[in-house]
Design an enzyme around this catalytic site. Structure first.
Site, PDB file in Angstrom:
ATOM      1  N   SER A 129       0.829  -1.210   0.000  1.00 44.27           N
ATOM      2  CA  SER A 129       0.000   0.000   0.000  1.00 44.27           C
ATOM      3  C   SER A 129       0.863   1.260   0.000  1.00 44.27           C
ATOM      4  O   SER A 129       0.509   2.276  -0.616  1.00 44.27           O
ATOM      5  CB  SER A 129      -0.896   0.009   1.248  1.00 44.27           C
ATOM      6  OG  SER A 129      -1.756  -1.102   1.218  1.00 44.27           O
ATOM      7  N   THR A 155       1.381  -9.775 -11.740  1.00 47.44           N
ATOM      8  CA  THR A 155       0.514 -10.532 -12.650  1.00 47.44           C
ATOM      9  C   THR A 155       1.191 -10.712 -14.000  1.00 47.44           C
ATOM     10  O   THR A 155       1.721  -9.748 -14.561  1.00 47.44           O
ATOM     11  CB  THR A 155      -0.835  -9.797 -12.828  1.00 47.44           C
ATOM     12  OG1 THR A 155      -1.451  -9.660 -11.547  1.00 47.44           O
ATOM     13  CG2 THR A 155      -1.765 -10.561 -13.756  1.00 47.44           C
ATOM     14  N   GLN A 334     -25.323 -18.213  -0.801  1.00 49.49           N
ATOM     15  CA  GLN A 334     -26.476 -18.427   0.085  1.00 49.49           C
ATOM     16  C   GLN A 334     -27.686 -18.935  -0.696  1.00 49.49           C
ATOM     17  O   GLN A 334     -28.382 -19.858  -0.266  1.00 49.49           O
ATOM     18  CB  GLN A 334     -26.812 -17.108   0.810  1.00 49.49           C
ATOM     19  CG  GLN A 334     -27.660 -17.287   2.043  1.00 49.49           C
ATOM     20  CD  GLN A 334     -26.922 -18.056   3.137  1.00 49.49           C
ATOM     21  OE1 GLN A 334     -25.710 -18.150   3.140  1.00 49.49           O
ATOM     22  NE2 GLN A 334     -27.680 -18.635   4.038  1.00 49.49           N
ATOM     23  N   GLU A 361      -4.527  -3.401  -6.951  1.00 49.59           N
ATOM     24  CA  GLU A 361      -4.657  -2.039  -7.509  1.00 49.59           C
ATOM     25  C   GLU A 361      -5.166  -1.056  -6.447  1.00 49.59           C
ATOM     26  O   GLU A 361      -5.962  -0.170  -6.727  1.00 49.59           O
ATOM     27  CB  GLU A 361      -5.511  -2.049  -8.784  1.00 49.59           C
ATOM     28  CG  GLU A 361      -4.853  -2.915  -9.853  1.00 49.59           C
ATOM     29  CD  GLU A 361      -5.257  -2.626 -11.277  1.00 49.59           C
ATOM     30  OE1 GLU A 361      -5.743  -1.515 -11.548  1.00 49.59           O
ATOM     31  OE2 GLU A 361      -5.057  -3.508 -12.118  1.00 49.59           O
ATOM     32  N   THR A 363      -5.903  -1.362  -2.019  1.00 49.69           N
ATOM     33  CA  THR A 363      -6.909  -2.006  -1.172  1.00 49.69           C
ATOM     34  C   THR A 363      -8.110  -1.076  -0.960  1.00 49.69           C
ATOM     35  O   THR A 363      -8.033   0.129  -1.240  1.00 49.69           O
ATOM     36  CB  THR A 363      -6.324  -2.351   0.216  1.00 49.69           C
ATOM     37  OG1 THR A 363      -6.003  -1.112   0.868  1.00 49.69           O
ATOM     38  CG2 THR A 363      -5.085  -3.217   0.119  1.00 49.69           C
TER      39      THR A 363
HETATM   40  C1  LIG Z   1      -3.516 -11.730  -7.343  1.00 51.55           C
HETATM   41  C2  LIG Z   1      -2.678 -10.511  -7.157  1.00 51.55           C
HETATM   42  C3  LIG Z   1      -2.268  -9.795  -8.300  1.00 51.55           C
HETATM   43  C4  LIG Z   1      -1.430  -8.680  -8.139  1.00 51.55           C
HETATM   44  N1  LIG Z   1      -0.943  -8.061  -9.278  1.00 51.55           N
HETATM   45  C5  LIG Z   1      -0.028  -7.058  -9.124  1.00 51.55           C
HETATM   46  C6  LIG Z   1       0.626  -6.495 -10.284  1.00 51.55           C
HETATM   47  O1  LIG Z   1       0.388  -6.907 -11.437  1.00 51.55           O
HETATM   48  N2  LIG Z   1       1.537  -5.497 -10.085  1.00 51.55           N
HETATM   49  C7  LIG Z   1       1.837  -5.021  -8.840  1.00 51.55           C
HETATM   50  O2  LIG Z   1       2.667  -4.121  -8.740  1.00 51.55           O
HETATM   51  N3  LIG Z   1       1.235  -5.533  -7.725  1.00 51.55           N
HETATM   52  C8  LIG Z   1       0.322  -6.542  -7.844  1.00 51.55           C
HETATM   53  N4  LIG Z   1      -0.262  -7.102  -6.734  1.00 51.55           N
HETATM   54  C9  LIG Z   1       0.053  -6.556  -5.413  1.00 51.55           C
HETATM   55  C10 LIG Z   1      -1.123  -5.779  -4.809  1.00 51.55           C
HETATM   56  O3  LIG Z   1      -1.343  -4.602  -5.522  1.00 51.55           O
HETATM   57  C11 LIG Z   1      -0.813  -5.561  -3.313  1.00 51.55           C
HETATM   58  O4  LIG Z   1      -0.934  -6.833  -2.683  1.00 51.55           O
HETATM   59  C12 LIG Z   1      -1.745  -4.549  -2.666  1.00 51.55           C
HETATM   60  O5  LIG Z   1      -1.491  -3.242  -3.153  1.00 51.55           O
HETATM   61  C13 LIG Z   1      -1.647  -4.524  -1.141  1.00 51.55           C
HETATM   62  O6  LIG Z   1      -0.328  -4.472  -0.715  1.00 51.55           O
HETATM   63  P1  LIG Z   1       0.174  -5.514   0.390  1.00 51.55           P
HETATM   64  O7  LIG Z   1      -0.188  -6.865  -0.098  1.00 51.55           O
HETATM   65  O8  LIG Z   1       1.614  -5.252   0.659  1.00 51.55           O
HETATM   66  O9  LIG Z   1      -0.680  -5.208   1.666  1.00 51.55           O
HETATM   67  P2  LIG Z   1      -0.328  -4.144   2.810  1.00 51.55           P
HETATM   68  O10 LIG Z   1      -0.014  -2.833   2.191  1.00 51.55           O
HETATM   69  O11 LIG Z   1       0.658  -4.744   3.737  1.00 51.55           O
HETATM   70  O12 LIG Z   1      -1.736  -4.016   3.540  1.00 51.55           O
HETATM   71  C14 LIG Z   1      -2.176  -4.906   4.564  1.00 51.55           C
HETATM   72  C15 LIG Z   1      -3.434  -4.310   5.181  1.00 51.55           C
HETATM   73  O13 LIG Z   1      -3.142  -3.038   5.789  1.00 51.55           O
HETATM   74  C16 LIG Z   1      -3.991  -2.042   5.266  1.00 51.55           C
HETATM   75  N5  LIG Z   1      -3.300  -0.759   5.217  1.00 51.55           N
HETATM   76  C17 LIG Z   1      -2.060  -0.494   4.733  1.00 51.55           C
HETATM   77  N6  LIG Z   1      -1.797   0.809   4.833  1.00 51.55           N
HETATM   78  C18 LIG Z   1      -2.893   1.403   5.349  1.00 51.55           C
HETATM   79  C19 LIG Z   1      -3.233   2.740   5.692  1.00 51.55           C
HETATM   80  N7  LIG Z   1      -2.404   3.777   5.477  1.00 51.55           N
HETATM   81  N8  LIG Z   1      -4.454   2.979   6.238  1.00 51.55           N
HETATM   82  C20 LIG Z   1      -5.323   1.957   6.436  1.00 51.55           C
HETATM   83  N9  LIG Z   1      -5.061   0.672   6.144  1.00 51.55           N
HETATM   84  C21 LIG Z   1      -3.859   0.393   5.596  1.00 51.55           C
HETATM   85  C22 LIG Z   1      -4.382  -2.548   3.874  1.00 51.55           C
HETATM   86  O14 LIG Z   1      -5.572  -1.940   3.395  1.00 51.55           O
HETATM   87  C23 LIG Z   1      -4.537  -4.034   4.137  1.00 51.55           C
HETATM   88  O15 LIG Z   1      -5.801  -4.288   4.693  1.00 51.55           O
HETATM   89  C24 LIG Z   1      -1.076  -8.225  -6.847  1.00 51.55           C
HETATM   90  C25 LIG Z   1      -1.503  -8.936  -5.723  1.00 51.55           C
HETATM   91  C26 LIG Z   1      -2.260 -10.082  -5.865  1.00 51.55           C
HETATM   92  C27 LIG Z   1      -2.615 -10.875  -4.617  1.00 51.55           C
END
Ligand SMILES: Cc1cc2nc3c(=O)[nH]c(=O)nc-3n(C[C@H](O)[C@H](O)[C@H](O)COP(=O)(O)OP(=O)(O)OC[C@H]3O[C@@H](n4cnc5c(N)ncnc54)[C@H](O)[C@@H]3O)c2cc1C
Length: 379
Positions: A129, A155, A334, A361, A363
């Site tokens: 994020s 992806t 359901q 893209e 959360t």
């Molecule tokens: C199937 C899949 C396809 C993907 N494809 C791509 C791709 O093509 N290219 C690419 O670059 N990435 C890709 N991703 C990565 C995806 O964009 C990230 O997983 C996503 O942006 C979340 O980052 P994170 O997993 O590190 O979660 P984190 O950032 O660690 O978040 C964990 C939790 O904390 C919350 N959180 C974090 N910061 C805050 C805040 N400031 N305030 C409130 N809540 C917060 C989040 O909302 C979430 O609930 C993909 C992921 C998956 C699983």
């Protein structure tokens, strides 16, 4: 594209979804792969080039027309959309919006035909994020940038020929300001791709790590100005969010149609379960939320086509559509009762498939932050 041509395209995509993609849904999930003849069919229809300008061999659709196509494609397993989705969305749009004429001429025609697949590489093990915190480095040495670092969950990384990579070109600048964007061919020496991750859903679409070990990227492959990479990534994602919102709105339509068909056929207490008002209430809630998402997404797409900034509206579309489809999928399980939990009916697969919409893209929480920030700015 005029309305008549657009309607022909939508009819052709709907037919392709019904006749070629839906019958292959279970097979794709079991094999974790999309058959080549289906990929070839997508190429023939021009799906890889929906958003590439006509001058470069694509269909050059408006955002509204692309959203309508996405709503058709969303009516089947989401793994199919991933095959060409990165070429249409986040994988190509940095190039379309910020590429030089030379960069565009070199890559866009082959992106449009599907000859090359693109990926968007922003996320890292320590930067999700907080996308401005990327640690992958791009150090300028003469006429090349030397890239070192790891990208995560990318992806199509295993099939991509070209990555748009966000990397820190100014190590002394912390945060978003020190990041540049690069067009990186996947066959450059020093690039290795991890094994596809085992995921909750969307089998057939793959995500992998990309490791850069002293990868020498020519200066002419930088996209846009030095240290402008974060802004480029955010503009690509603004557009990508409308695309994603449209796809999952289509999935909601599919789930509602399946729920209605099942409710008409399944009998309990001597009548179709669709006669029971508590089941009707679930259908009504799903339909109302679907219609709201559809209206929001199309309005946002039209606003973007008019040239307006849609940062807030794109975030709201993605936030609402991805949360909405989660609720619709839950109600579909359901309505199907026990069958909703059984793999052969396919509903539990959609339930798992749509879960990622609230995460990638940006959360839902990140969308909320954007919506609030823009609203409090007076938007
Ligand atoms: C199937 C899949 C396809 C993907 N494809 C791509 C791709 O093509 N290219 C690419 O670059 N990435 C890709 N991703 C990565 C995806 O964009 C990230 O997983 C996503 O942006 C979340 O980052 P994170 O997993 O590190 O979660 P984190 O950032 O660690 O978040 C964990 C939790 O904390 C919350 N959180 C974090 N910061 C805050 C805040 N400031 N305030 C409130 N809540 C917060 C989040 O909302 C979430 O609930 C993909 C992921 C998956 C699983």
């Amino acid at each position: 594209m005029d309305t008549e041509t657009r309607d022909h395209l939508l009819t052709a995509v709907r037919r392709f979804v019904n006749e070629r993609l839906r019958p292959a849904e279970a097979q794709v999930a079991d094999a974790d792969a999309v058959p080549q003849d289906i990929v070839d069919g997508m190429k023939d229809m021009g799906l890889f080039g929906l958003s590439v300008p006509e001058d470069y061999g694509g269909l050059g659709l408006s955002m509204e027309d692309e959203a309508l196509v996405c709503m058709e494609i969303g009516r089947t397993s989401l793994a199919f959309r991933s095959v060409f989705g990165t070429n249409v969305g986040i994988g190509s749009q940095g190039l379309v919006m910020f590429g030089t004429p030379e960069q565009k001429a070199k890559y866009l025609p082959r992106i449009a035909t599907g000859e090359i697949t693109t990926s968007f590489a922003l996320t890292e093990p320590e930067a999700g994020s907080d996308a401005g915190a990327v640690r992958t480095r791009a150090i300028l040495q003469g006429d090349v940038y030397v890239l070192n670092g790891t990208k995560r969950y990318i992806t199509n990384a295993d099939i991509a020929h070209l990555f748009t990579v966000m990397a820190r070109s100014a190590p002394h600048i912390e945060g978003a300001g020190g990041v540049s964007a690069f067009l990186v061919p996947s066959d450059l020496p020093g690039i290795s791709i991890g094994r596809p991750e085992r995921k909750m859903g969307q089998q057939g679409a793959h995500i992998c790590d990309i490791v850069f070990d002293n990868v020498r990227v020519p200066v002419e492959n930088r996209l846009g100005a030095e240290n402008a990479g974060f802004k480029i990534a955010m503009q690509v994602l603004d557009r990508g969010r409308i695309h994603i919102a449209a796809v999952y709105t289509g999935t909601a339509a599919r789930l509602i149609a399946d729920s209605v068909a099942y409710a008409a056929e399944r009998k309990q207490f001597g009548k179709p379960i669709g006669d029971f008002q508590l089941v009707q209430a679930m259908i009504a809630d799903s339909k109302t939320e679907y219609l709201a998402a559809r209206a929001l997404v199309l309005e946002t797409a039209r606003l973007r086509d008019s040239g307006a900034s849609v940062v807030m509206e794109a975030a709201a579309s993605k936030y609402y559509a991805s949360e909405m489809v989660g609720r619709v999928a839950d109600r579909a399980v359901q309505i199907f009762g026990g069958a909703g939990y059984i793999a052969d009916y396919g509903i539990e697969r959609f339930y798992r498939d749509v879960r990622i919409a609230r995460i990638y893209e940006g959360t839902s929480q990140i969308q909320q932050l954007i919506i609030a920030r823009e609203t409090m700015k007076g938007k």
